[in-house]
Design a protein around this motif. Structure first.
Motif, PDB file in Angstrom:
ATOM      1  N   GLN A 112      45.907  44.262  63.878  1.00 13.50           N
ATOM      2  CA  GLN A 112      45.611  45.578  63.288  1.00 13.50           C
ATOM      3  C   GLN A 112      44.233  45.528  62.646  1.00 13.50           C
ATOM      4  N   ILE A 113      43.515  46.643  62.712  1.00  9.80           N
ATOM      5  CA  ILE A 113      42.297  46.784  61.913  1.00  9.80           C
ATOM      6  C   ILE A 113      42.645  47.677  60.733  1.00  9.80           C
ATOM      7  N   SER A 114      42.471  47.174  59.520  1.00  8.97           N
ATOM      8  CA  SER A 114      42.802  47.943  58.319  1.00  8.97           C
ATOM      9  C   SER A 114      41.581  48.706  57.814  1.00  8.97           C
ATOM     10  N   ASP A 115      41.807  49.903  57.303  1.00 11.47           N
ATOM     11  CA  ASP A 115      40.790  50.647  56.552  1.00 11.47           C
ATOM     12  C   ASP A 115      39.521  50.977  57.343  1.00 11.47           C
ATOM     13  N   ILE A 116      39.668  51.580  58.514  1.00 11.73           N
ATOM     14  CA  ILE A 116      38.472  51.992  59.265  1.00 11.73           C
ATOM     15  C   ILE A 116      37.671  52.984  58.423  1.00 11.73           C
ATOM     16  N   MET A 117      36.401  52.692  58.200  1.00 13.21           N
ATOM     17  CA  MET A 117      35.554  53.634  57.473  1.00 13.21           C
ATOM     18  C   MET A 117      34.530  54.306  58.374  1.00 13.21           C
ATOM     19  N   GLU A 118      34.274  53.671  59.523  1.00 15.16           N
ATOM     20  CA  GLU A 118      33.359  54.301  60.472  1.00 15.16           C
ATOM     21  C   GLU A 118      33.654  53.812  61.883  1.00 15.16           C
ATOM     22  N   VAL A 119      33.565  54.742  62.826  1.00 19.42           N
ATOM     23  CA  VAL A 119      33.790  54.403  64.224  1.00 19.42           C
ATOM     24  C   VAL A 119      32.435  54.168  64.881  1.00 19.42           C
ATOM     25  N   LYS A 120      32.225  52.959  65.436  1.00 20.30           N
ATOM     26  CA  LYS A 120      30.976  52.669  66.143  1.00 20.30           C
ATOM     27  C   LYS A 120      31.146  53.013  67.618  1.00 20.30           C
ATOM     28  N   SER A 121      32.281  52.626  68.160  1.00 27.19           N
ATOM     29  CA  SER A 121      32.651  52.994  69.532  1.00 27.19           C
ATOM     30  C   SER A 121      34.159  52.864  69.587  1.00 27.19           C
ATOM     31  N   ALA A 122      34.745  53.112  70.755  1.00 30.16           N
ATOM     32  CA  ALA A 122      36.211  53.148  70.843  1.00 30.16           C
ATOM     33  C   ALA A 122      36.846  51.822  70.430  1.00 30.16           C
ATOM     34  N   TYR A 123      36.078  50.729  70.540  1.00 35.33           N
ATOM     35  CA  TYR A 123      36.641  49.430  70.168  1.00 35.33           C
ATOM     36  C   TYR A 123      35.776  48.680  69.159  1.00 35.33           C
ATOM     37  N   SER A 124      34.993  49.413  68.392  1.00 36.06           N
ATOM     38  CA  SER A 124      34.165  48.772  67.372  1.00 36.06           C
ATOM     39  C   SER A 124      34.146  49.646  66.127  1.00 36.06           C
ATOM     40  N   PHE A 125      34.465  49.022  65.000  1.00 34.19           N
ATOM     41  CA  PHE A 125      34.666  49.803  63.771  1.00 34.19           C
ATOM     42  C   PHE A 125      34.062  49.086  62.570  1.00 34.19           C
ATOM     43  N   GLN A 126      33.718  49.883  61.560  1.00 34.45           N
ATOM     44  CA  GLN A 126      33.300  49.279  60.294  1.00 34.45           C
ATOM     45  C   GLN A 126      34.429  49.381  59.288  1.00 34.45           C
ATOM     46  N   ARG A 127      34.577  48.316  58.481  1.00 34.97           N
ATOM     47  CA  ARG A 127      35.585  48.318  57.417  1.00 34.97           C
ATOM     48  C   ARG A 127      35.087  47.481  56.238  1.00 34.97           C
ATOM     49  N   PRO A 128      35.601  47.772  55.034  1.00 38.23           N
ATOM     50  CA  PRO A 128      35.168  47.000  53.863  1.00 38.23           C
ATOM     51  C   PRO A 128      36.017  45.746  53.663  1.00 38.23           C
TER      52      PRO A 128
END
Ligand SMILES: Cc1cc2nc3c(=O)[nH]c(=O)nc-3n(C[C@H](O)[C@H](O)[C@H](O)COP(=O)(O)OP(=O)(O)OC[C@H]3O[C@@H](n4cnc5c(N)ncnc54)[C@H](O)[C@@H]3O)c2cc1C
Ligand SMILES: Nc1ncnc2c1ncn2[C@@H]1O[C@H](COP(=O)(O)O)[C@@H](O)[C@H]1O
Lengths: 313, 249
Positions: A112-128
């Protein structure tokens, strides 16, 4: 690219605002359609609200009396049944979503990816991570389903001008009986909900008692604000736990945040860094809260707060 | 209940102001103070109190990580745990793999309860306990602030967004603890000496027949966006004016 499933949060009667924020995140991911799953005892009203969210294609209405209690142990197997061909399954990073989504991910055998804050692409995300002291970019594999929670403070709710269809789905999972809801004690009240309020006023340890917190409530009521607190104020018993703002409490993004008698520990600041304007009132000019405050006032809160209320008329 | 298993993660101490390396490859951990994840100390304290009340016979602490995590396990033993298990690896461990290693340990030890922290303060994932409960097919009581044991069930109060929720779970179960569950004890010097003689077993992922799978790749670390320093106002009148200028009151 595939379809995205958003898990609705609700209280049995109406949809929680976190779902519209998850929709905003889902919309930022390339997709072939976004569906919302409503698992409840009697979902007609909730499904109408979900179908109206902008961007929703289909609402999956899964009615079963067992969902009168929103327990991860019974919701998760049903979500696995629904998972089918969805490429992404999203829930909010509220206590509801944080409890539920990892159980879903593990049943599916995926991370799981927790706390997505920004979507870079469908499979790349930013989180703190580290209480927001670092922001990481996390890449997932398109080979697997992606389960994630959405940091609701990072997204504005989508509007309610959508026109999704509602499809009834038979509840088909087998439900464990090892977990039972006993009761929910909401400490609520009539004040605006902390997580959606446009204005929030919080008090810290400096309030020194439950009685003194009436200063904060009174000021909040004057300007129509929700009320929050630091962990120290909650631990000391001045206010109930659901008012805690910060890393381990609620992460919020009001237009106005007023911190009164709060030092500004990193764990507290992580909960407010997306606020529009931060105001700090503290008697210590060196308090770390002033490093992030847009407007700071040094002084004794017991003089300032009543004066503020008076001058606001 | 025979045994309680408690999971302790070695993390950067919560007082350290964590910094991102200038090249964006990670955070600075050289020479930084490391500790037991604060939530896990609370988890252990709760297990010890249950044992002291006579409701359990043995408290086992386990950690997954590098050889250095022995220090945190020794802290756990000094607090009062009976023995420790280190699943040693120098690789990063995602929550799903951590949960699988825990499950393999559960199958060997058959605890009546597993207590974890609600989140590790390094990655802030808040996943492992829930994943473990799912893989084990057992109840989860997350974000707990109170546990009351009654024979084969536990009644757990959970801190949720709406307030407090109480659930009843059949044992064995997984519990993840929130900050207000208890105040962990301090370790005293004699306890530290005693802890050195308590058993600490080291195993590997392959000993447990678990693969340390990686599903996610962290490609870049960045410092958070800084808020600009604001203005200081002299008095209440100026504060109200500043708020009015921004259209906030
Ligand atoms: C794992 C972990 C998680 C945590 N999570 C959170 C979290 O989610 N949220 C959170 O808030 N904290 C959290 N904390 C706690 C955090 O580290 C701080 O201890 C806490 O935020 C301090 O609360 P405070 O600012 O109210 O109290 P203090 O730090 O004691 O600050 C009180 C402030 O009030 C000022 N003051 C005193 N009297 C007056 C007066 N008369 N008028 C004006 N100002 C006055 C003082 O100058 C001081 O700055 C966490 C800690 C840990 C270890
Ligand atoms: N590597 C690890 N070793 C021991 N315990 C862990 C480890 N990773 C996670 N945990 C436990 O799982 C809890 C939640 O962690 P997380 O899901 O990473 O936020 C922690 O508080 C620990 O109790």
């Amino acid at each position: 690219m595939g379809r995205i499933l958003v898990i609705a949060e609700h209280d049995g009667a109406s949809l929680n605002a976190s779902t519209a924020k998850c929709m905003a995140c889902a919309t930022a991911i390339d997709n072939e359609g976004i569906d919302v799953a409503v698992l409840s005892a009697d979902g007609a009203a909730i499904c109408d609200q979900a179908a109206a969210l902008s961007g929703v294609a289909k609402v999956l209405k899964v009615d079963h009396e067992i969902f009168a209690s929103q327990l991860a142990a019974t919701l998760a197997p049903q979500i696995v049944e629904l998972a089918g061909d969805y490429s992404h399954i999203l829930g909010p990073s509220t206590t509801f979503g944080k409890d539920l989504m990892p159980r879903v991910a593990a049943l599916l055998g995926v991370a799981q990816i927790s706390d997505i804050m920004e979507v870079k692409s469908a499979y790349s995300f930013q989180r703190p991570i580290y209480a927001g002291n670092a922001i990481v970019t996390v890449d997932a594999s398109p080979e697997r389903k992606l389960v994630a929670t959405v940091r609701t403070a990072s997204y504005k709710a989508v509007s309610s001008d959508g026109s999704g269809t509602i499809e009834a789905v038979e509840a088909g999972a087998s439900f464990p009986t090892h977990t039972r809801l006993v009761e929910i004690k909401a400490s609520s009240g009539d004040r605006p909900d902390l997580q959606t309020a446009a204005k929030v006023i919080s008090g810290g340890r400096a309030l020194a008692s439950e009685e003194n917190f009436s200063l904060i409530y009174s000021l909040a009521d004057k300007i129509g604000a929700g009320v929050g607190a630091s962990r120290a104020a909650v631990d000391a018993g001045y206010v109930p736990n659901d008012m805690q703002v910060g890393q381990t409490g609620k992460i919020i993004a009001p237009d106005l945040y007023v911190a009164i008698g709060i030092s500004g520990a990193i764990q507290h600041l992580t909960g407010i860094k997306d606020a529009g304007t931060i105001v700090a009132i503290n008697k210590d000019p060196e308090a770390p809260i002033f490093e992030v405050a847009d407007i700071g006032l040094v002084g004794d809160l017991f003089e300032i707060v009543p004066e503020l209320e008076k001058q606001l008329g | 209940m025979q045994k309680i298993l408690v999971c302790l993660k070695r993390v950067v101490d919560y007082n350290v102001r964590v910094r991102v390396k200038p090249d964006g490859t990670g955070v600075v951990t050289d020479g930084v103070k490391m500790s037991v994840n604060p939530f896990d100390e609370i988890a252990l304290e709760e297990a010890l109190r249950i044992k002291e009340r006579g409701a359990a016979n043995e408290v086992i602490v386990m950690s997954i990580g590098s050889a250095e995590a022995q220090q945190q396990l020794r802290t756990g033993l000094a607090m009062g745990a009976d023995r420790a298990i280190l699943v040693e690896t120098d690789e990063a461990v995602e929550p799903l793999s951590a949960a699988r290693a825990m499950l393999a340990t559960i199958e060997r030890e058959q605890p009546g309860m597993v207590i974890l922290g609600k989140q590790a303060i390094d990655d802030d994932n808040s996943q492992t306990g829930q994943m473990l409960a799912a893989l084990w097919g057992r109840p989860q009581a997350t974000f707990a602030s109170e546990v009351v044991l009654d024979g084969e069930t536990a009644t757990v109060t959970r801190e949720v967004d709406a307030g407090l929720e109480t659930i009843a779970v059949d044992l064995p179960a997984v519990i993840t603890v929130d900050l207000r569950m208890n105040e962990p004890r301090y370790v005293k010097l004699p306890d530290i000496m005693k802890a050195k003689r308590k058993p600490l077993e080291t195993v590997s992922f392959s000993d447990l027949n678990v693969e340390n799978e990686h599903h996610l790749t962290t490609t870049h670390f960045a410092p958070p966006a800084q808020r600009e320093k604001g203005v200081m106002v002299e008095d209440v009148g100026a504060l109200i004016q500043a708020l009015k200028d921004k259209g906030l009151v």
